[in-house]
Design an enzyme around this catalytic site. Structure first.
Site, mmCIF file in Angstrom:
data_model
loop_
_atom_site.group_PDB
_atom_site.id
_atom_site.type_symbol
_atom_site.label_atom_id
_atom_site.label_comp_id
_atom_site.label_asym_id
_atom_site.label_seq_id
_atom_site.Cartn_x
_atom_site.Cartn_y
_atom_site.Cartn_z
ATOM 1 N N GLU A 99 0.822 -1.202 0.000
ATOM 2 C CA GLU A 99 0.000 0.000 0.000
ATOM 3 C C GLU A 99 0.860 1.258 0.000
ATOM 4 O O GLU A 99 0.516 2.261 -0.644
ATOM 5 C CB GLU A 99 -0.933 -0.015 1.206
ATOM 6 C CG GLU A 99 -2.009 -1.093 1.098
ATOM 7 C CD GLU A 99 -2.872 -1.197 2.328
ATOM 8 O OE1 GLU A 99 -4.103 -1.012 2.205
ATOM 9 O OE2 GLU A 99 -2.324 -1.470 3.412
ATOM 10 N N GLU A 159 -3.957 -9.491 3.467
ATOM 11 C CA GLU A 159 -4.824 -9.179 4.610
ATOM 12 C C GLU A 159 -5.992 -10.141 4.756
ATOM 13 O O GLU A 159 -6.390 -10.479 5.880
ATOM 14 C CB GLU A 159 -5.347 -7.741 4.491
ATOM 15 C CG GLU A 159 -4.360 -6.677 4.927
ATOM 16 C CD GLU A 159 -3.376 -6.290 3.843
ATOM 17 O OE1 GLU A 159 -2.642 -5.298 4.027
ATOM 18 O OE2 GLU A 159 -3.327 -6.975 2.785
#
Length: 261
Positions: A111, A131
């Site tokens: 990210e 995730e």
């Protein structure tokens, strides 16, 4: 304890090194330290672009520090004004950031790379958002930015499976700008930064502003924003001395002397 983030100015380039052995994982303190680096980039008129790299050869960043999480750092902790990793919510930065991905960019590390403007990667680098396998989602920009950078089916694949994407595959999809051999990565990122520094500062800022404010717009809407919108960097560029210096230098067959004014 050593600082988790090192900064070194190289001409107009700010080299930012994330250095948290063994995996360059990011906790709240590291997020705030990274934000300090990007804030310095924003405020220092002598700086034009940042190169962000992870220390070592194996990890760019493993993302959120799960050991800190296990010790009580909340999943929704306040990471500071730039959001997680100091950059993922720093939307108004008008100077480019190049992520030099020297290894694994996992979860929040991916990210962070996605929040940069350009990505240069070592051939052994890999990207993943795992995730979902940890009972979470990549909500520090991954679930929002990745579908805008990749075809929908490819982004959905990565988001739902958490699989790793090798650097060369990322390059094929246009997610990565350059792939180089690992030892060549720092110089390749600096070379790209120098290419950016060769342009006019206000023009670079205007491009970043326009890309940010017209994302998702139609071409017609984009023109309307250019002609009548509130775009201060674009307006400053149009009326700048640099906008006169560029054509003059071209006509005189010399390199332009930018002032940022």
């Amino acid at each position: 304890m050593a600082d988790p983030v090192r900064m070194e100015a190289d001409g107009g380039i700010l080299v930012v090194t994330l250095d948290r052995p063994k995996a360059n994982a990011i906790d709240v303190a590291t997020s705030r330290a990274l934000h300090s680096a990007f804030d310095r980039l924003a405020r220092d008129e002598s700086l034009r672009v940042a190169v962000l790299i992870g220390a070592g050869q194996r990890f760019f960043s493993a993302g959120w520090d799960l050991k800190a999480a296990a010790s009580g750092e909340a999943i929704d902790a306040d990471h500071g004004p730039g959001g997680f990793a100091g950059l993922t919510e720093l939307f108004a930065l008008d100077k480019p950031v190049i992520a030099a991905v020297n290894g694994l960019a996992l979860g929040g590390g991916f990210e962070l790379a996605l929040a940069a403007d350009l990505i240069v990667a070592a051939g052994h680098a890999e990207f993943a958002l795992p995730e979902v396998t940890l009972g979470m989602i990549p909500d520090s920009g991954g679930v929002l930015r990745l579908p805008r950078r990749l075809p929908a089916a490819v982004a959905t694949d990565l988001l739902l499976t958490g699989r790793r994407m090798p650097a060369h595959e990322a390059e094929r999809w246009g997610l990565v700008n350059r792939v180089v051999d690992g030892p060549e990565l720092p110089e390749a990122a600096l070379r790209l930064a120098r290419d950016i520094c060769a342009g006019a500062p206000l023009a670079v800022a205007a491009i970043k502003e326009i890309l940010r404010t017209t994302a998702g717009s139609t071409i017609e809407e984009g023109y309307e924003r250019l002609r009548h919108g509130d775009l201060p960097a674009y307006r400053a560029m149009l009326t700048s001395g640099d906008a006169e210096e560029g054509p003059r230098a071209f006509a005189e067959k010399r390199h332009p002397r930018w002032t940022g004014r």
